[in-house]
Design an enzyme around this catalytic site. Structure first.
Site, PDB file in Angstrom:
ATOM      1  N   ARG A  56      43.574  -2.508   3.727  1.00 23.00           N
ATOM      2  CA  ARG A  56      42.949  -3.359   4.746  1.00 23.00           C
ATOM      3  C   ARG A  56      41.585  -3.903   4.347  1.00 23.00           C
ATOM      4  O   ARG A  56      41.301  -5.104   4.491  1.00 23.00           O
ATOM      5  CB  ARG A  56      42.762  -2.583   6.073  1.00 23.00           C
ATOM      6  CG  ARG A  56      43.977  -2.509   6.927  1.00 23.00           C
ATOM      7  CD  ARG A  56      43.994  -1.198   7.676  1.00 23.00           C
ATOM      8  NE  ARG A  56      44.222  -0.141   6.721  1.00 23.00           N
ATOM      9  CZ  ARG A  56      45.451   0.237   6.328  1.00 23.00           C
ATOM     10  NH1 ARG A  56      46.487  -0.265   6.885  1.00 23.00           N
ATOM     11  NH2 ARG A  56      45.603   1.163   5.394  1.00 23.00           N
ATOM     12  N   THR A  57      40.712  -3.028   3.889  1.00 22.56           N
ATOM     13  CA  THR A  57      39.321  -3.460   3.699  1.00 22.56           C
ATOM     14  C   THR A  57      39.244  -4.537   2.612  1.00 22.56           C
ATOM     15  O   THR A  57      38.626  -5.586   2.803  1.00 22.56           O
ATOM     16  CB  THR A  57      38.430  -2.253   3.342  1.00 22.56           C
ATOM     17  OG1 THR A  57      38.687  -1.219   4.292  1.00 22.56           O
ATOM     18  CG2 THR A  57      36.963  -2.626   3.382  1.00 22.56           C
ATOM     19  N   LYS A  85      35.824   3.751 -19.953  1.00 23.95           N
ATOM     20  CA  LYS A  85      35.195   4.013 -21.262  1.00 23.95           C
ATOM     21  C   LYS A  85      33.859   4.731 -21.105  1.00 23.95           C
ATOM     22  O   LYS A  85      33.124   4.885 -22.069  1.00 23.95           O
ATOM     23  CB  LYS A  85      34.963   2.684 -21.992  1.00 23.95           C
ATOM     24  CG  LYS A  85      36.196   1.839 -22.182  1.00 23.95           C
ATOM     25  CD  LYS A  85      35.791   0.478 -22.775  1.00 23.95           C
ATOM     26  CE  LYS A  85      36.838  -0.577 -22.555  1.00 23.95           C
ATOM     27  NZ  LYS A  85      36.307  -1.934 -22.724  1.00 23.95           N
ATOM     28  N   ARG A 106      33.761  -0.358  -2.951  1.00 25.77           N
ATOM     29  CA  ARG A 106      34.282   0.923  -2.450  1.00 25.77           C
ATOM     30  C   ARG A 106      34.288   1.885  -3.617  1.00 25.77           C
ATOM     31  O   ARG A 106      34.713   1.543  -4.723  1.00 25.77           O
ATOM     32  CB  ARG A 106      35.690   0.792  -1.877  1.00 25.77           C
ATOM     33  CG  ARG A 106      36.304   2.160  -1.569  1.00 25.77           C
ATOM     34  CD  ARG A 106      37.583   2.095  -0.802  1.00 25.77           C
ATOM     35  NE  ARG A 106      37.352   1.659   0.557  1.00 25.77           N
ATOM     36  CZ  ARG A 106      38.303   1.666   1.500  1.00 25.77           C
ATOM     37  NH1 ARG A 106      39.528   2.065   1.212  1.00 25.77           N
ATOM     38  NH2 ARG A 106      38.029   1.256   2.720  1.00 25.77           N
ATOM     39  N   HIS A 134      31.216   3.834   6.365  1.00 22.41           N
ATOM     40  CA  HIS A 134      32.122   2.672   6.256  1.00 22.41           C
ATOM     41  C   HIS A 134      31.657   1.677   7.336  1.00 22.41           C
ATOM     42  O   HIS A 134      32.316   1.471   8.354  1.00 22.41           O
ATOM     43  CB  HIS A 134      33.560   3.131   6.494  1.00 22.41           C
ATOM     44  CG  HIS A 134      34.615   2.148   6.060  1.00 22.41           C
ATOM     45  ND1 HIS A 134      34.354   0.819   5.816  1.00 22.41           N
ATOM     46  CD2 HIS A 134      35.945   2.320   5.853  1.00 22.41           C
ATOM     47  CE1 HIS A 134      35.483   0.212   5.462  1.00 22.41           C
ATOM     48  NE2 HIS A 134      36.462   1.100   5.474  1.00 22.41           N
TER      49      HIS A 134
HETATM   50  N1   CP Z   1      40.481   1.298   7.290  1.00 21.98           N
HETATM   51  C1   CP Z   1      40.449   1.244   5.945  1.00 21.98           C
HETATM   52  O1   CP Z   1      39.398   1.425   5.322  1.00 21.98           O
HETATM   53  O2   CP Z   1      41.655   0.986   5.373  1.00 21.98           O
HETATM   54  P1   CP Z   1      41.894   0.833   3.802  1.00 21.98           P
HETATM   55  O3   CP Z   1      41.607   2.174   3.168  1.00 21.98           O
HETATM   56  O4   CP Z   1      43.317   0.408   3.662  1.00 21.98           O
HETATM   57  O5   CP Z   1      40.927  -0.204   3.293  1.00 21.98           O
END
Ligand code: CP
Length: 307
Positions: A56-57, A85, A106, A134
């Protein structure tokens, strides 16, 4: 008069004022209503640097950027980068920052997004750092709570699942301290809210309590925020096996809940929200994921000073 949005790096929801949050939610609403031009990111090139799995993100950010006329490069797997590496995160970000106008990152390590923001002068957006924060998920969570309840105050909100490692819980709990809410934290004792987040909630005079069962709590809720046991963060597999099926919300459990109860989940789900809930009027989690695009569009427009 409302203060302008001035955050350049989006690292922690704790960096947001209440006004910053409300500004993003208002802009997202205006985008959804078609009141704001969507071509605001023309000429902007972003990098999505995902050192950890995501559906999603990453894809909602990429959809948001492209639908606003911007462009995006990046990777979805650290194994195809020079991290393999031995390149440090700081060096990788320093270089990527020379290619693009902003970085969405991320990474599995707590604090990695803050570290990245120190390695480049380009805006850095935290798309999840370990079990820490998040913040962009929180903005879409708040947007969905407001959409379902028509307000962000005078709400009873239940968090359930893995509250220790669940970064979305940490960010959302901190954001909710700006509002007049009653919070219930439901988790096995070993997976309760970390002390630093509980202290933030306590410091803002929010009423809250800890529980290990949804019994007696579900019926009080306006919003239930279910979360997955974060298997990837457990050092002890036996501990994960012991708790993994502790909560499994089914349609039959929803007898006697408030008519307007909204069940949210950042997704992905495993066992904690049964598919029988999907067809009830309480299932808001797919709508919540959908809201990720407009909320991220709003955030990007403000970060790049387009509004
Ligand atoms: N909600 C969320 O962070 O989903 P993903 O891990 O799929 O990005």
């Amino acid at each position: 008069m409302a203060q302008p949005f001035t955050l350049k790096n989006i690292i922690s929801i704790a960096d947001f004022s209440k006004q910053d949050i409300l500004t993003i939610l208002k802009t997202a609403r205006e985008i959804q209503q078609g009141k704001i031009s969507l071509r605001l990111l023309e000429g902007v090139l972003m990098a999505t640097c995902f050192f950890e799995a995501s559906t999603r993100t990453r894809l909602s950010f990429e959809a948001a950027i492209k639908r606003m006329g911007g462009d995006v490069i990046g990777f979805a797997d650290a194994a195809v980068t020079s991290t393999k590496k031995g390149e440090t995160l700081a060096d990788s970000i320093k270089i990527i920052g020379q290619y693009v106008d902003g970085i969405i990152i991320r990474h599995p390590l707590d604090g990695s997004a803050r570290l990245a923001s120190c390695a480049t002068d380009k805006p850095v957006i935290n798309a999840g750092d370990g079990s820490n924060q998040h913040p962009t998920q929180t903005l879409l969570d708040l947007y969905t709570i407001k959409e379902s309840q028509k307000k962000l105050d005078e709400l009873t909100i239940v968090f359930a699942g893995d509250l220790k490692y669940g970064r979305t819980v940490h960010s959302l709990a901190q954001a909710l301290t700006h509002f007049n809410v009653r919070l219930y934290f439901v988790a096995p004792p070993s997976l309760q809210l970390p002390p630093h987040i509980a202290d933030d909630v306590k410091g803002r005079q929010i009423k809250f309590s800890f529980h290990d069962s949804l019994d007696g709590v579900l019926q009080k809720a306006d919003v239930v925020y279910m979360t997955r046991m974060q298997a990837e963060r457990f050092s002890d597999t036996n501990e994960y096996m012991r708790v993994k099926n502790m909560y499994e919300l089914k349609a039959e459990d929803l007898k006697g809940v408030k008519k307007n109860l909204a069940i949210l989940h950042p997704l992905p789900r495993v066992a904690e929200v049964h598919t029988s809930v999907d067809t009830t009027p309480h299932a808001w989690y797919f709508r919540q994921a959908n809201n990720g695009v407009v909320v991220r569009q709003a955030l990007l427009a403000h970060v790049f000073g387009k509004l």
